[in-house]
Design a protein around this motif. Structure first.
Motif, PDB file in Angstrom:
ATOM      1  N   SER A   8      -7.574 -10.773 -30.607  1.00 22.92           N
ATOM      2  CA  SER A   8      -8.550  -9.901 -31.323  1.00 22.92           C
ATOM      3  C   SER A   8      -9.906  -9.930 -30.329  1.00 22.92           C
ATOM      4  N   LEU A  11      -8.828  -7.433 -27.545  1.00 19.04           N
ATOM      5  CA  LEU A  11      -8.965  -5.802 -28.071  1.00 19.04           C
ATOM      6  C   LEU A  11     -10.266  -5.440 -28.074  1.00 19.04           C
ATOM      7  N   ALA A  15     -11.560  -2.046 -26.206  1.00 19.69           N
ATOM      8  CA  ALA A  15     -11.963  -0.835 -26.844  1.00 19.69           C
ATOM      9  C   ALA A  15     -12.772   0.042 -26.220  1.00 19.69           C
ATOM     10  N   ALA A 183      -8.643  -1.731 -38.156  1.00 16.95           N
ATOM     11  CA  ALA A 183      -7.486  -1.849 -37.347  1.00 16.95           C
ATOM     12  C   ALA A 183      -6.800  -0.535 -37.101  1.00 16.95           C
ATOM     13  N   LEU A 184      -6.642   0.072 -38.218  1.00 17.69           N
ATOM     14  CA  LEU A 184      -6.082   1.372 -37.971  1.00 17.69           C
ATOM     15  C   LEU A 184      -6.744   2.312 -36.850  1.00 17.69           C
ATOM     16  N   LEU A 186      -8.753   1.315 -34.562  1.00 15.70           N
ATOM     17  CA  LEU A 186      -8.432   0.544 -33.254  1.00 15.70           C
ATOM     18  C   LEU A 186      -7.166   0.944 -32.632  1.00 15.70           C
ATOM     19  N   VAL A 187      -6.035   0.973 -33.460  1.00 15.17           N
ATOM     20  CA  VAL A 187      -4.676   1.438 -33.074  1.00 15.17           C
ATOM     21  C   VAL A 187      -4.506   2.914 -32.662  1.00 15.17           C
ATOM     22  N   ALA A 188      -5.169   3.525 -33.274  1.00 12.82           N
ATOM     23  CA  ALA A 188      -5.115   5.082 -33.310  1.00 12.82           C
ATOM     24  C   ALA A 188      -5.895   5.492 -31.907  1.00 12.82           C
ATOM     25  N   GLN A 189      -6.742   4.834 -31.579  1.00 14.73           N
ATOM     26  CA  GLN A 189      -7.103   5.154 -30.176  1.00 14.73           C
ATOM     27  C   GLN A 189      -6.568   5.095 -28.892  1.00 14.73           C
TER      28      GLN A 189
END
Length: 189
Positions: A8, A11, A15, A183-184, A186-189
């Motif tokens: 975490s 990430l 980011a 979380a979505l 973060l993942v979508a970026q």
């Protein structure tokens, strides 16, 4: 558990500016609405304040108020050229920490709760300042503070309404939604 914490943290660091959101340069009021990161954190502050205010009603004003004050201070830092390291990572962390506080129904003393949200608010205000137009600074600041207060009020109202309808567990579930949406994002970026 340690692996999850380290992952975490990693990430959050990588980011960077991935969550930056253009298109609001003319209006400070639109800035908090144009990025999921800001929106989730600000509604989350309201949700957590609703949980905390269950036992101490003054918290419904004090915690969101601390966020607004520290956000203005963070903006002042940004406008004056002070550099805050890892600002985007701190903004992202605010989503997960505030969401986690809601999920756990963590009831900190008022001063600690104000300090926790205030720390994150500093980075939110700083990010707003970095993306501000070169003119109309006062109106821009007032705009994003008003939008933030509105989003926090939405979180408070939602928290109170859900708490009244289904209890604390429902508000805690909304904390899970905050974390999952973060979380979505973060993942979508």
């Amino acid at each position: 558990m340690r692996r999850t914490i380290w992952l975490s943290g990693l990430l959050l660091v990588v980011a960077g500016p991935a969550l930056a959101h253009p298109g609001h340069e003319a209006s400070g009021f639109l800035h908090p609405f144009s990025g999921l990161d800001h929106l989730l954190a600000m509604v989350g502050v309201g949700l957590w304040a609703a949980l905390l205010a269950e036992r101490k009603p003054a918290i419904a004003v004090l915690v969101p108020g601390a966020f607004l004050v520290m956000m203005a201070i963070g903006a002042a830092a940004g406008f004056s050229g002070i550099k805050l390291p890892l600002a985007e990572a701190a903004i992202l962390a605010s989503i997960f920490v505030i969401g986690g506080l809601i999920i756990g129904a963590v009831r900190l003393p008022v001063a600690w709760a104000m300090g926790a949200v205030g720390l994150f608010a500093t980075f939110h205000g700083y990010a707003h300042a970095l993306e501000a137009p070169s003119t109309g600074t006062a109106a821009y600041i007032l705009g994003f503070l008003a939008a933030t207060a509105l989003l926090q009020a939405v979180g408070l109202a939602l928290g109170w309404g859900v708490n009244r309808a289904v209890g604390t567990l429902g508000v805690r579930a909304l904390g899970g939604v905050v974390v999952a949406a973060g979380a979505l994002a973060l993942v979508a970026q």
